[in-house]
Design a protein around this motif. Structure first.
Motif, PDB file in Angstrom:
ATOM      1  N   SER A  95       0.819  -1.210   0.000  1.00 42.58           N
ATOM      2  CA  SER A  95       0.000   0.000   0.000  1.00 42.58           C
ATOM      3  C   SER A  95       0.858   1.268   0.000  1.00 42.58           C
ATOM      4  CB  SER A  95      -0.972  -0.003   1.177  1.00 42.58           C
ATOM      5  OG  SER A  95      -0.298  -0.334   2.358  1.00 42.58           O
ATOM      6  N   VAL A  97       3.015   2.541   1.881  1.00 38.09           N
ATOM      7  CA  VAL A  97       3.315   3.288   3.099  1.00 38.09           C
ATOM      8  C   VAL A  97       4.819   3.346   3.311  1.00 38.09           C
ATOM      9  CG1 VAL A  97       3.163   3.147   5.602  1.00 38.09           C
ATOM     10  CG2 VAL A  97       1.113   2.922   4.226  1.00 38.09           C
ATOM     11  N   SER A 113      -6.163   0.255   0.815  1.00 38.50           N
ATOM     12  CA  SER A 113      -5.790  -0.575   1.948  1.00 38.50           C
ATOM     13  C   SER A 113      -6.590  -0.207   3.173  1.00 38.50           C
ATOM     14  CB  SER A 113      -4.301  -0.424   2.233  1.00 38.50           C
ATOM     15  OG  SER A 113      -4.015   0.912   2.514  1.00 38.50           O
ATOM     16  N   LEU A 115      -5.648  -0.767   6.499  1.00 44.93           N
ATOM     17  CA  LEU A 115      -4.765  -1.150   7.587  1.00 44.93           C
ATOM     18  C   LEU A 115      -5.307  -0.444   8.813  1.00 44.93           C
ATOM     19  CD1 LEU A 115      -1.360  -0.525   5.800  1.00 44.93           C
ATOM     20  CD2 LEU A 115      -2.816  -2.500   5.639  1.00 44.93           C
ATOM     21  N   ALA A 136     -11.341  10.756   0.561  1.00 42.37           N
ATOM     22  CA  ALA A 136     -10.368  11.519  -0.221  1.00 42.37           C
ATOM     23  C   ALA A 136      -8.948  11.037   0.058  1.00 42.37           C
ATOM     24  CB  ALA A 136     -10.487  13.004   0.106  1.00 42.37           C
TER      25      ALA A 136
ATOM     26  N   GLU B  20      -0.034  13.185  -9.858  1.00 39.85           N
ATOM     27  CA  GLU B  20      -0.681  12.490  -8.742  1.00 39.85           C
ATOM     28  C   GLU B  20      -1.186  13.509  -7.717  1.00 39.85           C
ATOM     29  OE1 GLU B  20       1.917  10.268  -6.238  1.00 39.85           O
ATOM     30  OE2 GLU B  20       0.481   8.629  -6.029  1.00 39.85           O
ATOM     31  N   TYR B  24      -5.181  14.394  -6.363  1.00 36.27           N
ATOM     32  CA  TYR B  24      -5.648  14.415  -4.980  1.00 36.27           C
ATOM     33  C   TYR B  24      -6.091  15.813  -4.553  1.00 36.27           C
ATOM     34  CZ  TYR B  24      -4.377   9.649  -3.636  1.00 36.27           C
ATOM     35  OH  TYR B  24      -4.329   8.280  -3.482  1.00 36.27           O
ATOM     36  N   LEU B  27      -8.621  16.131  -1.818  1.00 41.49           N
ATOM     37  CA  LEU B  27      -8.081  15.899  -0.477  1.00 41.49           C
ATOM     38  C   LEU B  27      -7.453  17.177   0.051  1.00 41.49           C
ATOM     39  CD1 LEU B  27      -7.400  13.926   1.800  1.00 41.49           C
ATOM     40  CD2 LEU B  27      -5.275  13.423   0.641  1.00 41.49           C
ATOM     41  N   ILE B 109      -1.243   8.626  10.531  1.00 38.97           N
ATOM     42  CA  ILE B 109      -2.013   8.456   9.291  1.00 38.97           C
ATOM     43  C   ILE B 109      -1.105   8.082   8.122  1.00 38.97           C
ATOM     44  CG2 ILE B 109      -2.031  10.958   8.853  1.00 38.97           C
ATOM     45  CD1 ILE B 109      -4.793  10.528   7.633  1.00 38.97           C
ATOM     46  N   PHE B 110       0.101   8.627   8.087  1.00 37.59           N
ATOM     47  CA  PHE B 110       1.039   8.255   7.020  1.00 37.59           C
ATOM     48  C   PHE B 110       1.393   6.776   7.101  1.00 37.59           C
ATOM     49  CE2 PHE B 110       3.218  12.640   6.171  1.00 37.59           C
ATOM     50  CZ  PHE B 110       2.015  13.115   5.711  1.00 37.59           C
ATOM     51  N   LYS B 112      -0.567   4.413   7.788  1.00 38.22           N
ATOM     52  CA  LYS B 112      -1.665   3.515   7.449  1.00 38.22           C
ATOM     53  C   LYS B 112      -2.024   3.545   5.974  1.00 38.22           C
ATOM     54  CE  LYS B 112      -2.495   2.469  11.747  1.00 38.22           C
ATOM     55  NZ  LYS B 112      -1.099   2.707  12.137  1.00 38.22           N
ATOM     56  N   VAL B 113      -1.894   4.709   5.379  1.00 37.98           N
ATOM     57  CA  VAL B 113      -2.413   4.810   4.022  1.00 37.98           C
ATOM     58  C   VAL B 113      -1.530   5.752   3.215  1.00 37.98           C
ATOM     59  CG1 VAL B 113      -4.076   6.518   4.860  1.00 37.98           C
ATOM     60  CG2 VAL B 113      -4.466   5.458   2.671  1.00 37.98           C
ATOM     61  N   TYR B 114      -1.451   5.448   1.938  1.00 34.70           N
ATOM     62  CA  TYR B 114      -0.621   6.280   1.071  1.00 34.70           C
ATOM     63  C   TYR B 114      -1.451   7.338   0.361  1.00 34.70           C
ATOM     64  CZ  TYR B 114       2.162   7.951  -2.733  1.00 34.70           C
ATOM     65  OH  TYR B 114       2.806   8.795  -3.591  1.00 34.70           O
ATOM     66  N   PHE B 115      -0.959   8.546   0.363  1.00 35.47           N
ATOM     67  CA  PHE B 115      -1.416   9.585  -0.547  1.00 35.47           C
ATOM     68  C   PHE B 115      -0.221  10.508  -0.705  1.00 35.47           C
ATOM     69  CE2 PHE B 115      -2.640  10.593   3.777  1.00 35.47           C
ATOM     70  CZ  PHE B 115      -2.139  11.854   3.963  1.00 35.47           C
ATOM     71  N   ARG B 117       2.363  12.790   0.033  1.00 34.86           N
ATOM     72  CA  ARG B 117       2.581  13.431   1.338  1.00 34.86           C
ATOM     73  C   ARG B 117       2.660  14.945   1.233  1.00 34.86           C
ATOM     74  NH1 ARG B 117       0.990   8.733   2.980  1.00 34.86           N
ATOM     75  NH2 ARG B 117       2.594   7.266   3.624  1.00 34.86           N
TER      76      ARG B 117
END
Lengths: 421, 278
Positions: A95, A97, A113, A115, A136, B20, B24, B27, B109-110, B112-115, B117
């Motif tokens: 994912s 991270v 994901s 998680l 989002a 990318e 987003y 967001l 939060i970083f 747990k999930v990717y977006f 940064r």
């Protein structure tokens, strides 16, 4: 079959211990060798196998080492393994991270994901605001979320709280909402890590159902990490076992679970090793199955009688009742033998040495598979005195109908075959 | 179907995925909204804190620097002079403080999930812009008040540079912030040093005093500080006092562009594996 994800030589190295001047010197050395001299990273050549229980010589461990496998589109892959085997690390790399140390992952389509869902929630914002926020974060656009808002709220079952700040939510409600968002994300690949633990039974069922729909109905790919073997079994079609950061088994989910449970509890342990004494006035010195000190027994077709013998010493008199539980390989209770409750039978033990014997009759309709017997000794209506977990493994593999030649395997027929009259 | 995602140990140095980040953008706007609405939740005075904070700071400066220390304000009324400095400096300092801890405060939060940064520091800078806008209103009220009572101020065409000045401030704080943030994920020493530096930095910037109080032959030292030219230009455009030079302003702009470029490259490199070291 179309490949959805391909893992190629994925490894992940971690450094143990604290960040200190020594790590700084390693970092400087690494930087010098790789960026200035243009050599390979010197620390990627060393490192121990990731076995958390043993003491190692190196400061570096491989949380994952040379992971190679493919996941086909529409597969639901269960990833199982002990704590620290590398399951979560694998999902974190997938994912994005964290980046792998070596190797490459190729995937087709959007990866979402879960998680520990709901962790991205802002406590001060309402459920509705958090739906937008979380959606989002996972890559949805506002318009997409607005379109699915009703569905998400409906699925989560927290409609009453939707305009209340998330900090007032129970942990289960947070997970419900978090899962609902992710489940409506429509990703091509869904990565799920241990989310079901907090939800109640109704929600777990709903979540598993939704994941099955996602995989079977819509042809998406799901990667599922859990220690909950029944959930893995119901949900997944394929399974891989991670052991010390390496793939130790890959194949069908039933074989994977069987392999894993075999491996995790039955490699070297003796029968006596699983005895837990609760009341110290009692001791157990010998356990026998059919008068033998064994921990494995095979059942043939037909009725089977098993004699369980327990010997030891008690310091004070006990009015002992014996309960014997039969578990299957997903650690689900299948049946119980309890003479105290059935016919009021107990053992009156006097202080000193004792010997208890129980004869249990197993029906001929027990299906092929692996089962485990556990014993619980208790002082009637007072307390549990001792527990013996996994006293013996029972392997049923010859339950074949003499009339039709069909073998009754547990994975298809359940634990018992029902007879007609 | 072709592979759409590739996950590799290292990206190329200048491989920044701006597309990318653009994807987003929703967001980004949600983050900005969140920052603004959650800041004063569960407070009675609510958004009026946006006004109270600079007002109190101004009063404090009037007492300490104007009253006790007696530092010159270029013959301007003290509230107006200090407020002008505070609005600009506070924006810069707030952005800097917040962006410089991007990785450490968002690690939950970083992890747990990717977006992308970079969305986080970008949204910090944007949400503080709203705050600054509100404080600018306060400045305008004070300004109008002094115009009415007949204090002589000389606004000029350079006031039109305001958006550009704010842009430079935003860029500088973002650039510094993400570099600091990237450098402090593993070794935290720098972040301790840094909080100390930011509080000193204000005194090296003409916030509470005009640049003209410095001896003319020492002013170039002050001008090395890229924030100096921006704040002086702001004061010059709105109130007609202070030093303005296109040269100094271009220096600040150039500084910002280089800083941002370095910042984005460093940040982009660190974000891929910071979870292992944070």
């Amino acid at each position: 079959m179309n490949t959805a994800i391909e893992f190629e030589n994925i490894s992940k190295q971690y450094r143990l211990g604290l960040v200190s001047t020594q790590t700084l010197s390693h970092d400087l050395n690494r930087w010098w060798k790789t960026n200035i001299l243009g050599k390979e990273d010197p620390y990627l050549k060393i490192g121990d196998v990731n076995d958390r229980a043993t003491k190692g010589s190196s400061d570096y461990v491989w949380a994952l080492k040379d992971i190679n496998f493919k996941v086909d589109q529409g597969d639901v892959l269960g990833i199982i393994g002990k704590n620290g085997a590398g399951k979560s690390t694998l999902l974190k790399i997938l994912s994005k991270v964290t980046a792998p140390s070596t190797g490459i992952i190729r995937a087709k389509g959007r990866i979402a994901s879960l998680l520990e869902v709901g962790t991205g929630f802002h406590p001060e914002m309402t459920g509705r605001e958090n739906i937008y926020m979380n959606g989002a974060i996972m890559g949805m656009t506002k318009a997409e979320i607005t379109r699915k808002l009703d569905e998400i709220v409906d699925f989560s079952g927290v409609e009453r709280y939707i305009d209340t700040p998330a900090k007032r939510y129970s942990s289960g409600m947070t997970v419900r909402l978090g899962f609902a968002i992710a489940a409506h994300l429509d990703p091509e690949i869904l990565v799920v890590d241990e989310v079901l633990a907090v939800g109640d039974a109704e929600f777990q069922k709903k979540a598993i159902g939704k994941m099955q729909d996602v995989a079977r109905g819509e042809g998406r790919t799901v990667l599922f990490v859990s220690h909950n073997m029944p959930a893995v079994q119901t949900l997944c079609t394929k399974g891989i076992i991670l052991k010390n950061g390496m793939v130790s088994f890959s194949g069908g989910v039933h074989e994977a679970i069987k392999n894993y449970l075999d491996d995790s509890s039955y490699d070297t342990e003796q029968v006596n090793a699983q005895v837990k004494i609760i009341n110290k006035a009692l001791s157990i010195s010998k356990l026998t199955i059919n008068d033998l000190e064994t921990n494995k027994i095979m059942f043939d077709y037909g009725e089977n009688i098993l004699k369980v013998g327990i010997e030891g010493e008690v310091e004070i008199p006990f009015n002992m009742s014996v309960e014997i539980m039969l578990y299957d390989d997903t650690e689900t209770l299948v049946a119980m033998y309890s003479p105290t409750h059935l016919i009021g039978h107990t053992h009156n033990l006097k202080a000193g040495k004792y010997k208890i014997e129980e004869n249990i009759c197993f029906p001929s309709t027990l299906c092929n598979g692996d089962y485990y017997l556990s014993v619980r000794l208790s002082q009637m209506n007072i307390e549990h005195v001792a527990e013996i977990n996994k006293l013996v493994k029972i392997i049923v593999n010859k339950n074949i109908s003499p009339d039709t030649g069909v073998g009754f395997d547990k994975s298809y027929y359940g634990n018992f075959i029902l007879n007609g009259k | 179907m072709e592979y759409t995602t590739e996950i590799k140990p290292k990206n190329k140095l200048f491989e920044v995925d701006f597309k990318e980040i653009w994807n987003y953008r929703d967001l980004f706007s949600l983050f900005v909204k969140r920052d603004i609405i959650t800041q004063y939740k569960q407070t009675i005075l609510g958004p009026s804190w946006f006004f109270i904070q600079p007002a109190l700071t101004t009063i404090m400066y009037m007492v300490v620097f104007g009253g006790i220390a007696g530092i010159s304000t270029d013959n301007l009324p003290e509230p107006m002079f200090y407020l002008a400095g505070i609005v600009c400096w506070q924006y810069f300092a707030d952005c800097l403080n917040k962006t410089s801890s991007t990785f450490t405060t968002n690690q939950a939060i970083f992890g747990k999930v990717y977006f992308p940064r970079l969305i986080v520091p970008l949204s910090t800078v944007a949400s503080n812009l709203v705050r600054m806008g509100i404080q600018l209103l306060l400045f305008i009220f004070v300004y109008i008040y002094y115009l009415i009572i007949g204090v002589k101020v000389a606004p000029n065409m350079y006031v039109l540079l305001l958006p550009f000045l704010i842009f430079i401030l935003a860029g500088l704080s973002l650039g510094f912030g993400i570099i600091i943030s990237s450098m402090t994920t593993k070794y935290r020493d720098l972040s301790i040093l840094f909080t100390f530096i930011v509080s000193l930095w204000m005194y090296a910037t003409p916030v509470i005093y005009p640049l003209s109080t410095m001896p003319a032959n020492k002013q170039w030292i002050m001008a090395l500080n890229p924030v100096t030219a921006v704040i002086e230009a702001f004061k010059y455009g709105t109130m007609g006092v202070g030093t303005f030079s296109w040269g100094m302003l271009s220096y600040s702009f150039g500084f910002m562009v280089v800083l941002m470029a370095i910042g984005i490259v460093v940040f982009n490199k660190v974000q891929r594996s910071f979870m292992d070291t944070v």
